[in-house]
Scaffold this active site. Structure first.
Site, mmCIF file in Angstrom:
data_model
loop_
_atom_site.group_PDB
_atom_site.id
_atom_site.type_symbol
_atom_site.label_atom_id
_atom_site.label_comp_id
_atom_site.label_asym_id
_atom_site.label_seq_id
_atom_site.Cartn_x
_atom_site.Cartn_y
_atom_site.Cartn_z
ATOM 1 N N ASP A 52 0.823 -1.205 0.000
ATOM 2 C CA ASP A 52 0.000 0.000 0.000
ATOM 3 C C ASP A 52 0.862 1.261 0.000
ATOM 4 O OD1 ASP A 52 -2.343 -1.500 0.074
ATOM 5 O OD2 ASP A 52 -2.389 -1.549 2.268
ATOM 6 N N TYR A 110 6.207 -10.072 6.615
ATOM 7 C CA TYR A 110 6.182 -8.635 6.879
ATOM 8 C C TYR A 110 6.659 -8.363 8.301
ATOM 9 C CZ TYR A 110 3.342 -7.495 2.730
ATOM 10 O OH TYR A 110 2.894 -7.310 1.449
#
EC number: 5.4.99.12
Length: 269
Positions: A52, A110
């Protein structure tokens, strides 16, 4: 037709995410422009995922095709000369013609960084929180993620994904070595939904603040309703740090593991 994987890193601060956007700069667009300039033709680039806006990557993988066999060292060098300072190519690696950066990935990892300290030089890469957090309770809640596979509650609404099924294999908060005021949430899964990691982090922070119990966190997952989960944590503290592939997608001459030669010791930013 030859296919190549590009291993790259980027600071996402100045980008509207990985994917090409109609009204904003993207990492994918920059990489495609650099490749097209070097190869003197239009080149399509497919990434392992779509980070994002503002999200960073210490290791992203993407693929492109070219008719001729390329000197991968030269390609990496030329790309680094053409790309802006906040995007860096570690290596270019030839793979089998049907290898796919997104669909062949078996796992992605992540890391999310949370700090209680005000420090101007890492403000773009940490989420500053106020007050104490119960990380033991947050880890207890994080372990419940292993019991579920439907993560609709942590998915961005109104997306075009066909399924919200993911298999999480690791989720843990740890204190960052050398930084007593910084904690890192590491999560690994076969795939992630849009906004999923940030939504999980935001909800776990509510557990850490005592606003949500561990059982309440479990109920959030079971209700399969994004509105029941917490506010998404900011994107600036999130890093994609690893993408994993089966060895059989690589051409014979490049089958050595790439990570040991690419990442700094510890594999963190």
């Amino acid at each position: 037709m030859q296919r190549y994987f590009i291993y790259l890193a980027y600071d996402g601060t100045n980008y509207h995410g990985w994917q090409i956007q109609p009204n904003g700069s993207s990492v994918q667009e920059c990489l495609m422009k650099a490749l097209s300039t070097f190869l003197r033709r239009d080149v399509e680039v497919i990434g392992a995922g779509r980070t994002d806006a503002g999200v960073h990557a210490s290791l992203m993988v993407a693929h492109f095709d070219h008719e001729d066999v390329l000197d991968t060292v030269t390609v990496a060098d030329k790309l680094n000369r053409l790309l802006p300072p906040d995007i860096s190519v570690y290596r270019v690696r030839q793979v089998k013609p049907d290898a796919h950066a997104r669909f062949d990935a078996t796992a992605r990892t992540y890391k999310y960084y949370v700090t209680t300290a005000k420090y101007p030089f890492n403000r773009q890469y940490r989420y500053r929180v106020y007050g104490s957090l119960d990380y033991e309770r947050m880890n207890e809640a994080a372990r419940t993620l292993f019991e579920y596979i439907d993560f609709t509650s942590f998915s961005k609404l109104h997306t075009d994904v066909k399924t919200n099924i993911c298999h999480i294999s690791h989720a843990e908060w740890t204190k960052m070595e050398g930084e007593d005021t910084t904690w890192v949430f590491t999560i690994r899964a076969d795939r992630f939904l849009r906004n999923m990691v940030r939504a999980i982090v935001g909800t776990l922070l509510e557990v850490g603040r005592g606003k949500l119990t561990v059982e309440g966190f479990r109920k959030v997952i079971e209700q399969q309703d994004r509105c029941k989960a917490g506010t998404s944590a900011p994107g600036n503290a999130l890093f994609l740090v690893n993408v994993e592939y089966p060895e059989d997608i690589f051409s014979e001459e490049t089958k050595k593991s790439v990570l040991s030669t690419l990442l700094p010791e510890g594999g963190e930013c």
